[in-house]
Design a protein around this motif. Structure first.
Motif, PDB file in Angstrom:
ATOM      1  N   LYS A 246       0.836  -1.205   0.000  1.00 51.74           N
ATOM      2  CA  LYS A 246       0.000   0.000   0.000  1.00 51.74           C
ATOM      3  C   LYS A 246       0.869   1.252   0.000  1.00 51.74           C
ATOM      4  O   LYS A 246       1.915   1.296   0.643  1.00 51.74           O
ATOM      5  CB  LYS A 246      -0.919   0.012   1.222  1.00 51.74           C
ATOM      6  CG  LYS A 246      -1.961  -1.079   1.181  1.00 51.74           C
ATOM      7  CD  LYS A 246      -2.859  -1.036   2.398  1.00 51.74           C
ATOM      8  CE  LYS A 246      -3.906  -2.130   2.317  1.00 51.74           C
ATOM      9  NZ  LYS A 246      -4.833  -2.087   3.459  1.00 51.74           N
ATOM     10  N   GLY A 247       0.434   2.266  -0.755  1.00 55.43           N
ATOM     11  CA  GLY A 247       1.132   3.534  -0.820  1.00 55.43           C
ATOM     12  C   GLY A 247       2.373   3.530  -1.711  1.00 55.43           C
ATOM     13  O   GLY A 247       3.070   4.527  -1.799  1.00 55.43           O
ATOM     14  N   LYS A 248       2.647   2.423  -2.385  1.00 56.34           N
ATOM     15  CA  LYS A 248       3.831   2.324  -3.251  1.00 56.34           C
ATOM     16  C   LYS A 248       3.437   2.436  -4.718  1.00 56.34           C
ATOM     17  O   LYS A 248       2.308   2.155  -5.105  1.00 56.34           O
ATOM     18  CB  LYS A 248       4.568   0.996  -3.022  1.00 56.34           C
ATOM     19  CG  LYS A 248       5.105   0.837  -1.616  1.00 56.34           C
ATOM     20  CD  LYS A 248       6.188   1.839  -1.346  1.00 56.34           C
ATOM     21  CE  LYS A 248       6.760   1.662   0.047  1.00 56.34           C
ATOM     22  NZ  LYS A 248       7.729   2.677   0.381  1.00 56.34           N
ATOM     23  N   ARG A 249       4.404   2.853  -5.541  1.00 53.54           N
ATOM     24  CA  ARG A 249       4.214   2.964  -6.988  1.00 53.54           C
ATOM     25  C   ARG A 249       4.815   1.741  -7.672  1.00 53.54           C
ATOM     26  O   ARG A 249       5.864   1.245  -7.254  1.00 53.54           O
ATOM     27  CB  ARG A 249       4.877   4.222  -7.522  1.00 53.54           C
ATOM     28  CG  ARG A 249       4.250   5.506  -7.029  1.00 53.54           C
ATOM     29  CD  ARG A 249       4.902   6.764  -7.583  1.00 53.54           C
ATOM     30  NE  ARG A 249       6.347   6.690  -7.690  1.00 53.54           N
ATOM     31  CZ  ARG A 249       7.041   6.810  -8.830  1.00 53.54           C
ATOM     32  NH1 ARG A 249       6.446   7.065  -9.960  1.00 53.54           N
ATOM     33  NH2 ARG A 249       8.355   6.743  -8.836  1.00 53.54           N
ATOM     34  N   TYR A 250       4.165   1.314  -8.739  1.00 55.75           N
ATOM     35  CA  TYR A 250       4.614   0.170  -9.529  1.00 55.75           C
ATOM     36  C   TYR A 250       4.519   0.521 -11.006  1.00 55.75           C
ATOM     37  O   TYR A 250       3.882   1.503 -11.380  1.00 55.75           O
ATOM     38  CB  TYR A 250       3.738  -1.059  -9.248  1.00 55.75           C
ATOM     39  CG  TYR A 250       3.930  -1.639  -7.878  1.00 55.75           C
ATOM     40  CD1 TYR A 250       4.793  -2.712  -7.658  1.00 55.75           C
ATOM     41  CD2 TYR A 250       3.246  -1.122  -6.785  1.00 55.75           C
ATOM     42  CE1 TYR A 250       4.965  -3.246  -6.397  1.00 55.75           C
ATOM     43  CE2 TYR A 250       3.411  -1.652  -5.522  1.00 55.75           C
ATOM     44  CZ  TYR A 250       4.270  -2.717  -5.328  1.00 55.75           C
ATOM     45  OH  TYR A 250       4.444  -3.243  -4.078  1.00 55.75           O
TER      46      TYR A 250
ATOM     47  N   GLN B 240       2.529   3.141 -15.353  1.00 59.95           N
ATOM     48  CA  GLN B 240       2.773   3.340 -13.925  1.00 59.95           C
ATOM     49  C   GLN B 240       1.465   3.564 -13.182  1.00 59.95           C
ATOM     50  O   GLN B 240       0.534   4.175 -13.706  1.00 59.95           O
ATOM     51  CB  GLN B 240       3.716   4.514 -13.719  1.00 59.95           C
ATOM     52  CG  GLN B 240       5.080   4.244 -14.333  1.00 59.95           C
ATOM     53  CD  GLN B 240       6.094   5.320 -14.026  1.00 59.95           C
ATOM     54  OE1 GLN B 240       6.030   5.982 -13.000  1.00 59.95           O
ATOM     55  NE2 GLN B 240       7.060   5.470 -14.918  1.00 59.95           N
ATOM     56  N   PHE B 241       1.418   3.047 -11.949  1.00 62.66           N
ATOM     57  CA  PHE B 241       0.221   3.178 -11.113  1.00 62.66           C
ATOM     58  C   PHE B 241       0.643   3.131  -9.646  1.00 62.66           C
ATOM     59  O   PHE B 241       1.755   2.716  -9.319  1.00 62.66           O
ATOM     60  CB  PHE B 241      -0.778   2.057 -11.424  1.00 62.66           C
ATOM     61  CG  PHE B 241      -0.218   0.681 -11.226  1.00 62.66           C
ATOM     62  CD1 PHE B 241      -0.392   0.008 -10.026  1.00 62.66           C
ATOM     63  CD2 PHE B 241       0.509   0.063 -12.229  1.00 62.66           C
ATOM     64  CE1 PHE B 241       0.149  -1.255  -9.834  1.00 62.66           C
ATOM     65  CE2 PHE B 241       1.058  -1.200 -12.049  1.00 62.66           C
ATOM     66  CZ  PHE B 241       0.874  -1.861 -10.850  1.00 62.66           C
ATOM     67  N   GLU B 242      -0.253   3.576  -8.789  1.00 62.02           N
ATOM     68  CA  GLU B 242       0.013   3.601  -7.349  1.00 62.02           C
ATOM     69  C   GLU B 242      -1.037   2.766  -6.633  1.00 62.02           C
ATOM     70  O   GLU B 242      -2.194   2.729  -7.028  1.00 62.02           O
ATOM     71  CB  GLU B 242      -0.028   5.040  -6.832  1.00 62.02           C
ATOM     72  CG  GLU B 242       0.450   5.168  -5.409  1.00 62.02           C
ATOM     73  CD  GLU B 242       0.644   6.613  -4.981  1.00 62.02           C
ATOM     74  OE1 GLU B 242       0.401   6.902  -3.788  1.00 62.02           O
ATOM     75  OE2 GLU B 242       1.026   7.436  -5.828  1.00 62.02           O
TER      76      GLU B 242
ATOM     77  N   GLU C 254      -3.472   3.795  -0.282  1.00 60.99           N
ATOM     78  CA  GLU C 254      -3.256   3.448   1.137  1.00 60.99           C
ATOM     79  C   GLU C 254      -4.456   2.723   1.723  1.00 60.99           C
ATOM     80  O   GLU C 254      -4.311   1.889   2.602  1.00 60.99           O
ATOM     81  CB  GLU C 254      -2.978   4.719   1.956  1.00 60.99           C
ATOM     82  CG  GLU C 254      -1.617   5.334   1.717  1.00 60.99           C
ATOM     83  CD  GLU C 254      -0.470   4.588   2.383  1.00 60.99           C
ATOM     84  OE1 GLU C 254      -0.700   3.598   3.110  1.00 60.99           O
ATOM     85  OE2 GLU C 254       0.678   4.999   2.158  1.00 60.99           O
TER      86      GLU C 254
ATOM     87  N   THR D 233      -5.143  -5.690  -2.681  1.00 65.73           N
ATOM     88  CA  THR D 233      -3.929  -5.134  -3.294  1.00 65.73           C
ATOM     89  C   THR D 233      -3.307  -6.090  -4.316  1.00 65.73           C
ATOM     90  O   THR D 233      -2.128  -6.010  -4.608  1.00 65.73           O
ATOM     91  CB  THR D 233      -2.894  -4.757  -2.218  1.00 65.73           C
ATOM     92  OG1 THR D 233      -2.570  -5.916  -1.459  1.00 65.73           O
ATOM     93  CG2 THR D 233      -3.426  -3.657  -1.311  1.00 65.73           C
TER      94      THR D 233
ATOM     95  N   LYS E  43       8.342  -2.664  -8.638  1.00 69.79           N
ATOM     96  CA  LYS E  43       8.160  -1.555  -7.705  1.00 69.79           C
ATOM     97  C   LYS E  43       9.036  -0.401  -8.166  1.00 69.79           C
ATOM     98  O   LYS E  43      10.187  -0.585  -8.548  1.00 69.79           O
ATOM     99  CB  LYS E  43       8.560  -1.985  -6.296  1.00 69.79           C
ATOM    100  CG  LYS E  43       8.131  -1.002  -5.213  1.00 69.79           C
ATOM    101  CD  LYS E  43       8.583  -1.451  -3.833  1.00 69.79           C
ATOM    102  CE  LYS E  43       7.707  -2.561  -3.337  1.00 69.79           C
ATOM    103  NZ  LYS E  43       8.009  -2.919  -1.935  1.00 69.79           N
TER     104      LYS E  43
ATOM    105  N   ASP F   5      10.597   5.371  -4.501  1.00 71.29           N
ATOM    106  CA  ASP F   5       9.763   6.415  -3.879  1.00 71.29           C
ATOM    107  C   ASP F   5      10.157   7.777  -4.426  1.00 71.29           C
ATOM    108  O   ASP F   5      11.330   8.023  -4.735  1.00 71.29           O
ATOM    109  CB  ASP F   5       9.949   6.411  -2.356  1.00 71.29           C
ATOM    110  CG  ASP F   5       9.334   5.175  -1.714  1.00 71.29           C
ATOM    111  OD1 ASP F   5       8.372   4.609  -2.282  1.00 71.29           O
ATOM    112  OD2 ASP F   5       9.820   4.773  -0.645  1.00 71.29           O
TER     113      ASP F   5
END
Length: 171
Positions: free
Chosen positions: A68-72, A128-130, A133, A138, A165, A168
């Motif tokens: 959660k809260g991370k970009r991929y 790219q997506f996030e 939170e 997920t 991933k 940040d």
């Protein structure tokens, strides 16, 4: 119609948060019919090659939950075989969404410009997506599609799909 995705053909590195989906690790519509697809031998790094379809649908999902809260970023490594056709008429699309009920993010891919035998990553810059939170689910669900034109297509090679991933952003 198609073979189920083989979880043994998906590699996950928990230290880097990176997934690698070999062609047999993806759900490829019509892949069990040798008139439409040539599938690689299990355990190899060979690509799947499209012989001929009018309905291109390739899907996958992560077996581990995303953070959660991370970009991929999602990308496919592809190439084109000799005698490729049908890609000038309509673009393909890639989709990524977090959770079955998540909001899909799309990228348009013009495969008519891909050169024969040159492996390339699509989309340029990756999709790219996030992960929100507050996400309850997920799991990443993703796909590669061209099913709207109704035209016959041939020659696409799928080498792999990669989910990774992203670093940040600086605060």
């Amino acid at each position: 119609m198609s073979e189920a995705a083989d979880p043994g053909e998906v590699e996950y590195d928990e230290h880097t948060g990176r997934w690698r989906f070999k062609p047999r690790g993806l759900h490829i519509t019509w892949s069990s019919n040798p008139d439409y697809w040539t599938m690689p031998e299990k355990g190899t790094d060979d690509p799947a090659e499209l012989k001929m379809v009018c309905w291109l649908e390739i899907e996958g999902s992560t077996t581990e939950h995303l953070s959660k809260g991370k970009r991929y970023a999602l990308s496919f490594k592809i190439s084109m075989a000799e005698g490729t056709s049908g890609w000038q008429e309509a673009p393909a699309f890639m989709m990524a969404k977090v959770g079955k009920k998540g909001i899909a993010k799309w990228a348009r891919i013009n495969l008519g410009d891909v050169q024969v035998d040159g492996v390339m990553e699509v989309p340029l810059g990756k999709l790219q997506f996030e992960v929100p939170e507050n996400a309850q689910d997920t799991t990443l669900y993703f796909g590669f599609y061209e099913l709207w034109s109704g035209g016959w297509k041939r020659g696409l090679r799928i080498h792999e799909a990669v989910v990774e991933k992203m670093p940040d952003l600086p605060s």
